[in-house]
Write an enzyme that holds these catalytic residues in place. Structure first.
Site, PDB file in Angstrom:
ATOM      1  N   ARG A  61      13.098  26.846  20.513  1.00  0.00           N
ATOM      2  CA  ARG A  61      12.012  26.155  21.305  1.00  0.00           C
ATOM      3  C   ARG A  61      10.843  27.109  21.565  1.00  0.00           C
ATOM      4  NH1 ARG A  61      16.759  23.923  21.861  1.00  0.00           N
ATOM      5  NH2 ARG A  61      17.167  25.266  23.968  1.00  0.00           N
ATOM      6  N   GLU A  98      28.011  34.806  27.876  1.00  0.00           N
ATOM      7  CA  GLU A  98      29.287  34.467  28.459  1.00  0.00           C
ATOM      8  C   GLU A  98      30.421  34.529  27.793  1.00  0.00           C
ATOM      9  OE1 GLU A  98      30.528  30.760  31.516  1.00  0.00           O
ATOM     10  OE2 GLU A  98      28.650  30.563  30.400  1.00  0.00           O
TER      11      GLU A  98
END
Length: 178
Positions: A61, A98
């Protein structure tokens, strides 16, 4: 159009991609012509005075917003992509997520030594991807003038992490809390 009106155009999808996450979906704002125009105008007000040489957008994006901002400012646009997406010789950086690692790349030589760049993406959460993109650009000899985002999730500390790395950072819209 006010900042509150822009914020209202961002859809929140609960429990995506996993339970407890409030996903901030910018595609609803992108689909609104006046909203998109206002968002780009707001970003241009921040970016214009910096007079960057290039706008650099982070996949995916960040390509939409970065290219629109580059057009508005009359600047060139450079994409920073995930591994294996660019056809030419690339330079890249691995970074920790993560649950694993990822890699960002750009075409070798596309950002010249001393280039003054503005890093753009749609949203900043913890800042890991933006930090990696800034490091990659600096390794190419670029000066990262600022990282600019449409949305900040301030509770996750991404802008603060970028600032700690010496990258001035701003966001147009804030979504605090869950």
């Amino acid at each position: 159009m006010s900042i509150d009106s822009l914020t209202a155009l961002v859809r929140t999808i609960p429990d995506f991609p996993k339970p407890g996450i409030q996903f901030r979906d910018i595609t609803t704002l992108l689909a609104d012509g006046p909203g998109l125009a206002e968002l780009i105008d707001q970003m241009a007000k921040v970016a214009g005075p910096l007079d960057p040489d290039l706008i650099v957008g982070v996949e995916a994006r960040g390509f939409i917003l970065g290219a629109a901002l580059a057009l508005k400012l009359g600047k060139g646009f450079v994409p920073v992509r995930k591994k294996g997406k660019l056809p030419g010789k690339t330079v890249g950086i691995d970074y920790v997520l993560e649950y694993g690692t990822d890699r960002l790349e750009l075409h070798e030589g596309q950002v010249s030594q001393g280039a003054r760049v503005l890093l753009v993406d749609d949203l900043i959460a913890t800042g890991g991807t933006a930090q990696a993109a800034a490091r990659l650009l600096r390794e190419q000899g670029a000066q990262v003038l600022m990282a600019l985002f449409a949305i900040d999730l301030p509770d996750l500390g991404g802008l603060a992490a970028l600032e700690q790395d010496g990258v001035p950072s701003r966001a147009i819209l804030l979504f605090e809390g869950d």
